[in-house]
Each structure stands twice: as structure tokens, then as C-alpha cells.
Design an enzyme around this catalytic site. Structure first.
Site, PDB file in Angstrom:
ATOM      1  N   ASP A  60      45.172  48.383  48.151  1.00 28.67           N
ATOM      2  CA  ASP A  60      43.764  48.518  47.795  1.00 28.67           C
ATOM      3  C   ASP A  60      42.925  47.505  48.579  1.00 28.67           C
ATOM      4  OD1 ASP A  60      41.493  49.414  46.495  1.00 28.67           O
ATOM      5  OD2 ASP A  60      41.751  48.057  44.794  1.00 28.67           O
ATOM      6  N   SER A 118      44.026  40.560  43.843  1.00 30.01           N
ATOM      7  CA  SER A 118      44.921  41.111  42.824  1.00 30.01           C
ATOM      8  C   SER A 118      45.913  40.025  42.416  1.00 30.01           C
ATOM      9  CB  SER A 118      45.623  42.370  43.359  1.00 30.01           C
ATOM     10  OG  SER A 118      46.370  42.989  42.342  1.00 30.01           O
ATOM     11  N   HIS A 151      41.756  42.678  40.256  1.00 28.47           N
ATOM     12  CA  HIS A 151      42.551  43.615  39.462  1.00 28.47           C
ATOM     13  C   HIS A 151      43.000  42.933  38.177  1.00 28.47           C
ATOM     14  CE1 HIS A 151      43.792  46.076  43.272  1.00 28.47           C
ATOM     15  NE2 HIS A 151      42.594  46.386  42.831  1.00 28.47           N
TER      16      HIS A 151
END
Length: 369
Positions: free
Chosen positions: A279, A160, A187
């Protein structure tokens, strides 16, 4: 939440101010019309979120992002006139710690604000991340017991904030004929995934492409999740599935990791890189329980030590190591797979667990004995 605006265009700054004025959960902290002014104001009042332009006189938005993340780290959303036209700078800023990017809204007919909704949705997503509400991953609880009979070694990587540059570093270390399929969830808004694939090709000797629904995997390739749906693995092929309506991560790293957490014949490696939130943590733990090698990037080399930290806290990472050692460790695990074993995980990250072969690979690459 306190939001700051950094934009050399007074018109663009006023448009962003109007949007914030209509959002009760967000307040304007300050407006800076240059990178230099933004750094001064950040030192005086650190905001929760910065809406960062890219093209500015003096210090550009990418460099301003780098300096902010070093001195007063906070969430940074790139908001610029053309994200596609400034692709390389967008990924540079994301490598320094920008979370995402969106086009600057513009004044439309009758003073309407065209393009405001994507920015508003990203602000709401960031708010949930900052508050620690990563969403409810129903798929993360599913226990998959169907064995994978493909016999193809698979490396799954999730990233991310700060991920593009970390991914580029790892891919640059993998050899041209690497006998595994590499699956990546980064992401990023789906409009940027084609550009991300093209950008990563400059660093990778492996072909990098966008994953297609029901595509069959093969060795020596890299596949990136390319839509807002979840990329998942299904016995030698890739599929996309629709996430829950309230899912904050689209696509989800957990979804990919969970789909791989099943009995398997060939080597399997899960890697969780720098990023905000949690996540991938639950999915990495599931991968570890399935017998896969699981690696978390360490705190010292992470732009944001959120997702890897979450994985370490629940004992999901069998090894924790700095970014430069991850690529050689992946190679070692694929070429010389070891029987699954329990590995103590250090949570303080003062010294990552790194195998002698991985250290040797790094030293050989650097020309040292």
C-alpha cells in the site's frame, strides 16, 4: 497458517484456541504463558502469526514483541483485555512491529464467544497480506488532472507496521510554525486513532488532530485519517470516501497519495514509511510523476521493509533515506522547493540519496559542525 498464542491467562488462551479451531485456514502452533516462554518456542518453531497479550509477569508483551521482531520476525497481533486502557503500551508494541491490536474475546451467555469477529477479520486480513494479496485499488488507477489551486504546501505520510514510532520521530523534527499541512495515514483500527493522535502530540510541536470530512486545511498542522474510510485531498480540503468492499487497507495510503497526484503550485512531498505489503507504492509513483518529491524509508531503519521496498522497485521514490534524515529533508523541500527533476533511485539502500542541506540539518541538530 501457523498461529501462536502468548497469554498468561489460561482462560484467555483457551478462548483463543477455540476460535482458531473453528478457522480451517489457521492451525495452532503453540501456546506460551509468558514472554520468556514465547521467545524459547519461537526459536524452536517460528509461527506465521502471534496473538500477543500485553500485560504479563516478567517480560511484558511490548518487550516480547521487540525481541521477537529482532530474532524471529513474524506478524504480531496484540490481543489484550483492554486495548484502550493499555493505549501507550499498544503503540509501543506497534512501534516495535506489532501490526494491529484487538480486545481479547470473552465467554458470553451459553459459552458463546463475545468479541470473536473482530479478531477473525484481522486474522483474515493478515492472511491476505502475508500471501501478497494487498487488494485491488481501483482508485489507484485514476489519473487526476484537475490542478490544485490552493497554494498550500502539503506533506503526505503513509505508515504501517512500526509506523507510530517512525511518525513520532519525524513529527518531533518539524518546527512549530512549519508552513505546510501534514496528512497522515497509519494502518491502525479506527478505535485507536484518537489515542494515536494524543500519543503523537507528546512528540510534536505542531497540533495533531483527527481529520474531519470537508475540513479546510491550513499551515502548521497534522491531520490523521481517523476512520475506516479513505482520507483524500480535494483542492484545499479533506474528504472521506468509501473504499471497495474487498479493500484490505482501510484507510488506504494509495488513496491519499493518488488524490494529491495532480498539478500543483506549492511544494508537495510524499513519504512512505515502514510497513508490510504494498500500500502506498503505486500512489507514491503517481505523486512522483506529478512533480512531487517522494521519499521512501530505507531498509536499515524500517521495522518491516515492505511498502517502501515496493515503492523503490517500481521507481516511485525519488529519494531513499534513513528515518532520522526524513524530517530535515521534508523541511528543506517545503522551505526551499526545487524544480521537479528525475532522481536515480538506489534499490540496494547501501547509501541513501540525501541532500547536503539535509545532512547539515541533522548535524546542526546534534551539535556537530
Amino acid at each position: 497458517m501457523k498461529v501462536a498464542i502468548v497469554n498468561d491467562s489460561k482462560m484467555a488462551a483457551e478462548i483463543l484456541r477455540r476460535i482458531l479451531a473453528g478457522l480451517p485456514d489457521f492451525t495452532l502452533a503453540w501456546i506460551a504463558y509468558s514472554g520468556e516462554e514465547a521467545l524459547r518456542l519461537c526459536a524452536q518453531l517460528k509461527p506465521d502469526i502471534i496473538l500477543m497479550d500485553l500485560i504479563m509477569p516478567g517480560i511484558d508483551g511490548a518487550e516480547t514483541t521487540r525481541r521477537v521482531m529482532l530474532t524471529t520476525p513474524c506478524v504480531i497481533l496484540v490481543v489484550t483485555a483492554t486495548t484502550v486502557g493499555n493505549r501507550d503500551m499498544v503503540f509501543e508494541a506497534m512501534g516495535y512491529g506489532a501490526l494491529d491490536a484487538v480486545n481479547t474475546p470473552v465467554l458470553g451467555v451459553g459459552e458463546s464467544l463475545d468479541g470473536a469477529e473482530p479478531l477473525i477479520q484481522k486474522l483474515r486480513t493478515v492472511s491476505r497480506l502475508v500471501d501478497g494479496h494487498d487488494g485491488n485499488f481501483g482508485h489507484a488507477r485514476q489519473k487526476i488532472t484537475t490542478p490544485d489551486n490552493s497554494g498550500l504546501p502539503i506533506v503526505a505520510i503513509g505508515a504501517s507496521t512500526g509506523g507510530p514510532q517512525a511518525l513520532a520521530r519525524i513529527l518531533s523534527q518539524l518546527p512549530q510554525h512549519f508552513p505546510a499541512a501534514v496528512l497522515v495515514v497509519q494502518h491502525v483500527d479506527e478505535q485507536f486513532t484518537p489515542g494515536l493522535a494524543a500519543w503523537l502530540r507528546h512528540s510534536s510541536s505542531l497540533p495533531v488532530c483527527i481529520a474531519q470530512h470537508e475540513e479546510t486545511l491550513r499551515p502548521a498542522g497534522v491531520w490523521i485519517a481517523g476512520t475506516s474510510e479513505n482520507l483524500m485531498y480535494d483542492n484545499g480540503r479533506l474528504i472521506y470516501t468509501t473504499p471497495k468492499k474487498d479493500a484490505i487497507h482501510r484507510p488506504s495510503i494509495d488513496a491519499l497519495f493518488m488524490s494529491l497526484a495532480r498539478p500543483h503550485r506549492a511544494a508537495r512531498v510524499g513519504v512512505l514509511l515502514t510497513g508490510m505489503g504494498r500500500d502506498g507504492a503505486a500512489g507514491l509513483l503517481a505523486l512522483r510523476k506529478s512533480g512531487a518529491l517522494t521519499i521512501a524509508q530505507d531498509a536499515a531503519t524500517s521495522v518491516v521493509y515492505g511498502m517502501p521496498k515496493a515503492a523503490v522497485e517500481i521507481n516511485g521514490a525519488s529519494e531513499v533515506m534513513p528515518l532520522d534524515l526524513i524530517g530535515p529533508r521534508i523541511i528543506e523541500a517545503v522551505l526551499h522547493p526545487a524544480p521537479p527533476q528525475s532522481v536515480p533511485v538506489r534499490s540496494d539502500n547501501k547509501k541513501a540519496h540525501t541532500s547536503p542541506a539535509a545532512v547539515h540539518a541533522i548535524r546542526s541538530k546534534d551539535g556537530r559542525p
